[in-house]
Enzyme design. Sequence first.
Site, PDB file in Angstrom:
ATOM      1  N   ARG A  37      47.733  46.626 111.327  1.00 48.85           N
ATOM      2  CA  ARG A  37      47.978  48.267 111.049  1.00 48.85           C
ATOM      3  C   ARG A  37      47.677  48.448 109.792  1.00 48.85           C
ATOM      4  O   ARG A  37      47.212  49.595 109.602  1.00 48.85           O
ATOM      5  CB  ARG A  37      49.735  48.544 111.079  1.00 48.85           C
ATOM      6  N   LYS A  93      60.245  46.324 130.837  1.00 52.97           N
ATOM      7  CA  LYS A  93      60.979  47.510 131.737  1.00 52.97           C
ATOM      8  C   LYS A  93      60.251  48.244 132.444  1.00 52.97           C
ATOM      9  O   LYS A  93      59.227  49.131 131.856  1.00 52.97           O
ATOM     10  CB  LYS A  93      61.925  48.069 130.726  1.00 52.97           C
ATOM     11  N   GLY A 113      51.324  48.086 120.262  1.00 53.89           N
ATOM     12  CA  GLY A 113      52.671  47.509 120.544  1.00 53.89           C
ATOM     13  C   GLY A 113      52.437  45.780 120.804  1.00 53.89           C
ATOM     14  O   GLY A 113      51.812  45.051 119.893  1.00 53.89           O
ATOM     15  N   GLY A 116      54.093  53.053 121.891  1.00 55.99           N
ATOM     16  CA  GLY A 116      54.592  54.124 122.415  1.00 55.99           C
ATOM     17  C   GLY A 116      53.820  55.561 122.355  1.00 55.99           C
ATOM     18  O   GLY A 116      53.670  56.259 123.509  1.00 55.99           O
TER      19      GLY A 116
END
Length: 402
Positions: A35, A200, A357, A381
């Site tokens: 990043r 998830k 991510g 996200g």
Amino acid sequence: MKSVDDLGDLRGKRVVIRCDFNVPLDGDKITDDGRIKAALPTLTQLHEAGARVTVLAHLGRPKGEVNPKFSLAPVAKRLGELMNLDVKLAEDVVGPSAQELSKSLADGDICLVENVRFEPGETSKDAAERLDLAKKYAEFGEYYVSNGFGVVHRKQASVYDLSKLLPNAAGSLVAKEVEVLEGLTAEPKRPFVVVLGGAKVADKLAVIDNLLKVADTLVIGGGMLFTFLKAQGYEVGKSLVDDASIETCKKYLEQAEATSKQILLPTDVRVAADVDFDAHTVGQVDVVPVDAIPADKMGLDIGPETEKAYAAAIEQATSVFWNGPMGVFEIKGLEQGTKTVAEALTKVDGLSVVGGGDSASAVRALGFDDDQFGHISTGGGASLELMEGKELPGIAVLKENN
């Protein structure tokens, strides 16, 4: 959105820039500086233009309190090394140290203030509280540059409110992210394959819903695949299942069939009875068909036959978007599914996008270079929400002024 070039001659001008330096740490050592490197083109452009640059960034979730564990000191050090500059770090966010350091900058200098999330107003739901903090940030510059894509889906003081107070522009990182990701949801070159993993399924339902309309094939892996298998009537042992999402997964499978879209699911998986996620250890790993998962074992990665099928689907695509690992790649013996998918992306004759991510961390941890992919997003996200078709506050506010 305006670009940095649109701001005119910046020599001697004070510029405040929001970057995303939320890098993984082992103690005070940065384990993945991707990043920071992604922010370098815009920071270098400002430095060479002679701007006096104050950087705002966050690290972790200190929840509005000063916590040395989340200090940006390792980031300032690494940024200085990468730019071959003396990048100083203020001792506070908007206090005396930050104010003095920002005002002392000479042409081309770059400094960081401390972690913006040390300030409770940064992430406050109270718009007035956020605005008060944003006004203090605005004292650092005459112009604002948004270059932290990983936070543009948040209505936060340094992302949203500050952009309303100063003439603003999108840094090259944010501009590139928006161009690539909006292009995939608007007019992707086909065949368009979307690969979704992660733990998830609930986190991915909205993006599945949107991408079923534009993708040709959805490839499902990670912990979320077991909810889909359950929706098909399979027993999945102790594997992760989101019972509340089973009916939704059934609906997506029916929708795909009705619209001639393809949802690829595993035919075999890697399972184990003993796994310690914290210690990153696993007992004996077995490969079983999806209709023969033992009741006392947990599915932890896709199997070798599935790897071949997934790789074939990816390699024939012209556009690919991937978000989420295929298994618990951090544990030796459970990384192969994710590695195979990453390798397949490097062979795509077209645009391959790694959606930030855990996916971005995985490709680097598994030894791949950034330039082996068409684009690696810096925001997990944010990239997902953009692919869902949501309006991102930090992007919308940049577009308002144009």
